[in-house]
Every structure is written in structure tokens, then in C-alpha cells.
Design a protein around this motif. Structure first.
Motif, mmCIF file in Angstrom:
data_model
loop_
_atom_site.group_PDB
_atom_site.id
_atom_site.type_symbol
_atom_site.label_atom_id
_atom_site.label_comp_id
_atom_site.label_asym_id
_atom_site.label_seq_id
_atom_site.Cartn_x
_atom_site.Cartn_y
_atom_site.Cartn_z
ATOM 1 N N ILE A 91 15.775 -9.721 22.889
ATOM 2 C CA ILE A 91 16.000 -10.650 21.544
ATOM 3 C C ILE A 91 14.871 -11.764 21.669
ATOM 4 N N PHE A 92 13.873 -11.237 22.037
ATOM 5 C CA PHE A 92 12.495 -11.749 21.272
ATOM 6 C C PHE A 92 12.060 -11.358 20.156
ATOM 7 N N GLU A 93 11.102 -13.154 19.699
ATOM 8 C CA GLU A 93 10.901 -12.496 17.962
ATOM 9 C C GLU A 93 9.319 -12.112 18.541
ATOM 10 N N PRO A 94 8.502 -11.734 18.220
ATOM 11 C CA PRO A 94 6.356 -11.315 18.426
ATOM 12 C C PRO A 94 6.276 -13.275 17.878
ATOM 13 N N MET A 95 6.342 -14.195 18.459
ATOM 14 C CA MET A 95 5.753 -14.936 18.467
ATOM 15 C C MET A 95 6.246 -15.419 19.904
ATOM 16 N N THR A 96 5.069 -16.830 19.925
ATOM 17 C CA THR A 96 4.949 -17.716 21.318
ATOM 18 C C THR A 96 5.131 -18.673 21.153
ATOM 19 N N MET A 97 5.849 -19.310 22.388
ATOM 20 C CA MET A 97 6.110 -20.295 21.965
ATOM 21 C C MET A 97 4.893 -21.634 21.291
ATOM 22 N N LEU A 98 3.545 -21.584 21.628
ATOM 23 C CA LEU A 98 1.917 -22.308 21.401
ATOM 24 C C LEU A 98 2.382 -21.977 19.902
ATOM 25 N N GLN A 99 2.402 -20.439 19.072
ATOM 26 C CA GLN A 99 2.590 -20.377 17.893
ATOM 27 C C GLN A 99 4.281 -21.342 17.450
ATOM 28 N N LYS A 100 4.764 -21.698 17.848
ATOM 29 C CA LYS A 100 6.114 -22.891 17.418
ATOM 30 C C LYS A 100 5.696 -22.935 17.692
ATOM 31 N N MET A 101 4.957 -24.198 18.247
ATOM 32 C CA MET A 101 4.699 -25.371 18.213
ATOM 33 C C MET A 101 3.362 -25.334 16.700
ATOM 34 N N ALA A 102 2.835 -24.387 16.230
ATOM 35 C CA ALA A 102 1.829 -24.914 15.405
ATOM 36 C C ALA A 102 2.969 -24.907 13.556
#
Length: 456
Positions: A91-102
Motif C-alpha cells: 500500500i506504499f508509494e516510493p516517497m516519505t512524508m517529508l517529501q510529501k511536505m515538499a
């Protein structure tokens, strides 16, 4: 509600207020006992209650996985599951929450325009359109990785912006971010709070987001709406954000109040956003309308909220062209966030791009991604034991915990402040020799501040 012309008989403001009285009415369509699962709620955004049983069979889960996770998750119903549950990589995408903030920086040119604007109300039009623009990316149904304590994400080479985010707390999960260019500074302390409802979860953004426009020091503060993730296990997962977004000019008292309409029967109202920019006396000055997955427009209005004669509805933001059939529904900008194209010279070893689980998932190796995710989580637990045994307390590198506690609609928030040390680090790194992509990708991911503890 697409445009003011539809509501000439009752007035734009009256029509908008009437629609808000139906908030949430179409979102609670439970299918009790469906397929033998008591309390299961399945919502088809394009259909009605009668479509729920067929919808429940769809989605990315295999039946045996779906059944197993439903049984496991039932004991957590009503709980905040932000960091309680270990979830599968499927269920994951290759991105972290920190990148999502960006990702909020994709349309940062709107903040540049807000800074350049001499009209105080148009400043809020630009700034709120910027805040809305990220919701196209937020509708993705894949979960980003939770950052490791001490993990960072750096972004450069976009709009003249320097961006740094850091995971400043693990329990509860909290992140802090800072971005800056010649027009604005952006500061955020982010702490998500969730409530599991079974096959859906409510996500409350317990955070503080502030933008300072540099030309005259105006400070804007954002309070976003909550988000509901529907059909977590049964059915096709989809996201809705019904509620109120408020952008306040803390310097003048002007504010924008925008309403994200809930998805109704057969998709009625889905994506629609309507509202006003008000002056400090709470008189409407500019109406705004659009869809958070397409575009936003504005038009000057009178004190009753009606469009001024002789004025037209003008578009202020439109979603950029997107890749076709992208596996994770990424925008072109999202792909850049994972690449070294947006990385500065001499990337920090704690950067999200270097996470082995994230990188393996990006390359399509699910088995390796799952194994690396488990290994990182165990190393995080080992580092915590090591740190506590030494009587040490984790201290972030780029942000300082302040004494300030900010109230939010969903609870109080401890505020972290950018300490300026990253600017010094970046100035020194930018004067150094660049590292090519092959060398950069070989840097071992290392967010550990209290011992690079191996789980092997």
C-alpha cells in the motif's frame, strides 16, 4: 457549484451556505454485515449504496490479504493508528512524508505573486490557491513512508527555493520544514492525528503552517481541512477532504475561508471548493470557486457576496500537465522529488532519497522494499534503546523545540522553529566539489544520531 452564474436566483453566498448544511450527509453509507463483516463501510464515490457490495470486491488487495488485515485492524477501530500498526509495502508509494511536505512547493510561483501583489485581497487569492494546489497530489491513494527519527529531505533547483525538512519526533510522529526564496519563507510544524473507523480513517492535520511575504513582512497562517481516506481494505481506496480551509493574514486581520464540498451520491460535489476573501471587518471582497483537482478562479464581489457588475471570473491556478497511466499517480514534479535533479550538492546522508526501502519500491522490487523497511524499523528501535540506555534525549539538527504551544482545531501543538544552521551548512556545501549521481546513490542512508546500530 461550478460558477456564480448558476445561483442567480438565490445568490452565490446563499447557495454556498445552503450546500454546506448537507456536509457529510452522503459520506456515511454503511453496509453492515456486508460479505459477513459486521460494521464494514464501503463507499463508491461514483455510485450509491446499492453499489457497495460490488465495490467491496475491488481494490489492490488479494482476498486473503484483505481478510487478514480486516481482522487485524478491527481491534484498532476508534484509535489513532499513526504509528501503531506495521503496514505492508503493497500500500506504499516510493516517497516519505517529508517529501510529501515538499510537494506543496510545486506551485510556489503563486506565493511569489502574492509577495509581488499590492492588493491585500489578491495576496490571499494567490496564497490560498497555492494551498489548494497540493490537494491534487494529496488525492493519491498510496501511503508515504513514515520518516525515521532524524531523517531529512532537501530540495533545490526549483523556483530559487531552498527546502529542508526533518523528522523531529517519532512518538508522536512530527516533522518540521522550512523553505525560502527571494519572495517568501515557509515554516511548518506537522503532526498528524488519525482515527480509524474500520474501512476508513479520518486524518486531522494538527500542524502550524506560516508563510512570510518578504516585501513587507506580511505573515499568513494556514489551517487546512481534515481528510478522510475511504475503503482502506475493501474497495478502491479514495480520498476526500470535506471541511473548511482558512488562510489568515495575521498582520492585517484579512482572511480567506474556503469550503471543500463533501462527495455526495454519484460523485456530486466531489472536488468542489467555494468561498470568499474577507477584510478585517469580515466583509466579503473576492469570491473564489473551482475544483481542487483542476483549477481555481476568482471574481470581485459586493458585501452580499455577489459578483460586481462588469467583472469576470478569472482563473488563478490550473493543474499542470500530468503523466499518463503513472503507476503511483505521480505528477512530473513528484518524480523530480525522488530524483537527484532537485537535490543540492553533497546531499545529507539522512535524506529520504537514500532510504533503501523507498528506493527498492521505486525500482519495483517489492520483496527488497519489504525487507529493508523491516530492517530500518528494527534499527530505529535499537537506536532508541541505545539512546535511552545512555540517558540521552534526541535533539534535531536543523530545528529547535520552542516554548510556544499553538492551538489547532484538533489539539495543541508544540512548535519547532528553524534554527538557521542548515543555511550555514548549505553555503559551505555549495562551495564544495559536486558529486555525480553514481556517487550520490552510493551514500549509505544514515539518519542515526545515537549510534548507527545494525540489526544484523
Amino acid at each position: 457549484m461550478g460558477s456564480p452564474e448558476k445561483n442567480q436566483n438565490k445568490g452565490f453566498f446563499a447557495a454556498m451556505s445552503s450546500s454546506l448544511s448537507m456536509f457529510g450527509s452522503a459520506l456515511h453509507r454503511s453496509v453492515n454485515g456486508l460479505l459477513g463483516y459486521e460494521g464494514l463501510e464501503v463507499i463508491n464515490p461514483e455510485g450509491g449504496k446499492e453499489d457497495a457490495e460490488e465495490e467491496a470486491q475491488k481494490g489492490r488487495w488479494k482476498q486473503e490479504e484483505r481478510d487478514g488485515y480486516w481482522k487485524m485492524m478491527q481491534k484498532y477501530i476508534g484509535s489513532d493508528i499513526t504509528s501503531m500498526v506495521t503496514l505492508p509495502v503493497i500500500i506504499f508509494e516510493p516517497m516519505t512524508m517529508l517529501q510529501k511536505m515538499a510537494e506543496l512547493m510545486e506551485y510556489s510561483h503563486l506565493l511569489d505573486k502574492a509577495d509581488e501583489s499590492e492588493d491585500p485581497y489578491m495576496r490571499l487569492v494567490y496564497a490560498t490557491s497555492w494551498a489548494i494546489s497540493v490537494y491534487y497530489a494529496y488525492q493519491r491513494t498510496w501511503k508515504p513512508f513514515n520518516p525515521i527519527l532524524g531523517e531529512t529531505y532537501e530540495m533545490a533547483n526549483h523556483g530559487g527555493i531552498t527546502f529542508i525538512a526533518e523528522q523531529v519526533s517519532h512518538h508522536p510522529p512530527m516533522s518540521a520544514g522550512h523553505a525560502e526564496n527571494e519572495h517568501f519563507t515557509y515554516d511548518v510544524t506537522s503532526k498528524l492525528k488519525t482515527k480509524l473507523l474500520g474501512n476508513s480513517v479520518d486524518v486531522y492535520p494538527v500542524g502550524r503552517t506560516r508563510v512570510t511575504l518578504k516585501r513587507d513582512g506580511v505573515v499568513l497562517e494556514l489551517v487546512p481541512p481534515p481528510t478522510k481516506v475511504n475503503n482502506l481494505i475493501f474497495g478502491r481506496t479514495w480520498v476526500d477532504s470535506p471541511g473548511e480551509m482558512i488562510m489568515t493574514n495575521l498582520t492585517t486581520g484579512d482572511k480567506a475561508v474556503l469550503y471543500f464540498q463533501p462527495c455526495g451520491w454519484f460523485g456530486t460535489g466531489r472536488y468542489e471548493v467555494d468561498g470568499y476573501v474577507y477584510n478585517a471587518a469580515e466583509e466579503p471582497k473576492i469570491l473564489m470557486t473551482g475544483k481542487w483537482n483542476e483549477s481555481m478562479s476568482y471574481q470581485p464581489c459586493d458585501t452580499e457576496g455577489e459578483p460586481l457588475p462588469g467583472t469576470d471570473l478569472k482563473e488563478v491556478w490550473h493543474v499542470a500537465e500530468i503523466p499518463e497511466n503513472d503507476k503511483f499517480q505521480y505528477t512530473y514534479f513528484a518524480h523530480k522529488l525522488n530524483s537527484l535533479e532537485t537535490a543540492p550538492k553533497r546531499l545529507l546522508a539522512s535524506d529520504s532519497r537514500l532510504r533503501p526501502d523507498r528506493y527498492a519500491l521505486e525500482r519495483g522490487d517489492m520483496s527488497k522494499a519489504s525487507a529493508e523497511k523491516s530492517r530500518l524499523e528494527e534499527r530505529q528501535r535499537a537506536e532508541k534503546r541505545n539512546r535511552e540506555a545512555q540517558g540521552h534525549k534526541f535533539i534535531p539538527r536543523w530545528f529547535d523545540l520552542t516554548d510556544e504551544v499553538s492551538p489547532t482545531p484538533w489539539g495543541d501543538l508544540e512548535v519547532y522553529r528553524y534554527n538557521g544552521k542548515y543555511s550555514q551548512h548549505r553555503a559551505a556545501a555549495d562551495n564544495s566539489e559536486n558529486i555525480d549521481e553514481t556517487v550520490a546513490r552510493s551514500i549509505q542512508f544514515n539518519p542515526w544520531q545515537y549510534g548507527n546500530v545494525s540489526a544484523e
